[in-house]
Scaffold this active site. Structure first.
Site, PDB file in Angstrom:
ATOM      1  N   LYS A  83       0.862  -1.190   0.000  1.00  0.00           N
ATOM      2  CA  LYS A  83       0.000   0.000   0.000  1.00  0.00           C
ATOM      3  C   LYS A  83       0.898   1.239   0.000  1.00  0.00           C
ATOM      4  CE  LYS A  83      -4.305   1.004   2.509  1.00  0.00           C
ATOM      5  NZ  LYS A  83      -4.939   0.835   3.827  1.00  0.00           N
TER       6      LYS A  83
HETATM    7  O1  G3P Z   1      -7.617   1.927   6.070  1.00  0.00           O
HETATM    8  C1  G3P Z   1      -8.040   3.097   5.458  1.00  0.00           C
HETATM    9  C2  G3P Z   1      -9.401   3.569   5.873  1.00  0.00           C
HETATM   10  O2  G3P Z   1     -10.345   2.547   5.743  1.00  0.00           O
HETATM   11  C3  G3P Z   1      -9.438   4.300   7.179  1.00  0.00           C
HETATM   12  O3  G3P Z   1     -10.746   4.548   7.613  1.00  0.00           O
HETATM   13  O4  G3P Z   1     -12.352   5.280   9.357  1.00  0.00           O
HETATM   14  O5  G3P Z   1      -9.899   5.805   9.630  1.00  0.00           O
HETATM   15  O6  G3P Z   1     -11.271   6.986   7.932  1.00  0.00           O
HETATM   16  P1  G3P Z   1     -11.077   5.711   8.686  1.00  0.00           P
END
Ligand code: G3P
Length: 217
Positions: A83
């Site tokens: 990633k």
């Molecule tokens: O892993 C990336 C993403 O899914 C993060 O989500 O909830 O931290 O914005 P969030």
């Protein structure tokens, strides 16, 4: 549509994998930082459980560092996906690593223009963050519709991995729009099961059945 879980917790992954509906895992540095133990060993264990794509993110911000870390991540297991962030160096690293045959997930995507760059750089996955867009009063799902349309126009093979899913509607909308994958925290996956009429209906079926059993006895 494929369903990935967005967590670094081996316990949570084991629980969701046991349901039989899990296709892969996404992690990020924030999620892995919460877990005890060596992150490489944890990612290896996650690959052994899921046997599907598992994203591990580089923390270097320069091209050479991303390539070095990308090789390190890919060497953990055949299921690992590297990633990289959607920066100039990240896109360059995506192009180089994809050219070597490694799978790359370009993350922190917040615009259709950025998603176009990820596809042109040969990304296997692009991760648009719908929840974080919603957080700033911008409709995250509109971005998904735009990316799906653009990728379809040119037959790009990059898969649209809807990230930062915060609730079941994000998952349903991702599926309606034809996104390839939704990655969700475990609680959001659990919430997909819930409907009060299912619980009420099951309770009634079982009560009615119990009555006939007592009559027979
Ligand atoms: O892993 C990336 C993403 O899914 C993060 O989500 O909830 O931290 O914005 P969030």
């Amino acid at each position: 549509m494929k369903l990935f879980v967005d967590t670094g917790s081996i316990k949570e992954i084991e629980t969701i994998a046991a349901l039989g509906i899990l296709d892969g895992v996404t992690t990020n540095p924030s999620l892995l930082a919460k877990e005890p133990g060596d992150f490489r060993q944890n990612l290896k264990r996650i690959c052994d459980i899921v046997k599907g794509p598992v994203s591990g993110e580089v923390t270097a911000t320069d091209f050479a560092g991303m390539i070095r870390e990308g090789h390190d991540i890919a060497a953990i297991d055949e299921h690992m996906v590297v990633k990289v962030p959607l920066t100039r160096d990240g896109i360059k690293a995506c192009k180089a690593l994809s050219g070597e045959g490694l799978r790359v997930n370009v993350t922190l995507c917040f615009s259709a223009a950025q998603a176009l760059l990820a596809a042109k750089a040969g990304a296997t996955f692009v991760s648009p963050f719908v929840g974080r867009l919603d957080d700033i009063a911008t409709n995250g799902m509109t971005l998904i519709a735009d990316i799906v349309e653009i990728y379809d126009n040119y037959d790009f093979t990059t898969e649209v991995l809807v990230a930062s899913c915060r609730h079941p509607i994000h998952v349903v909308e991702a599926a309606r729009l034809g996104a390839d994958i939704a990655t969700c925290p475990p609680a959001v996956i659990e919430s997909l099961f819930n409907h009060p009429l299912t619980s009420i209906g099951l309770e009634k079926f079982l009560k009615d059945w119990e009555k006939t059993q007592s009559v027979k006895a």
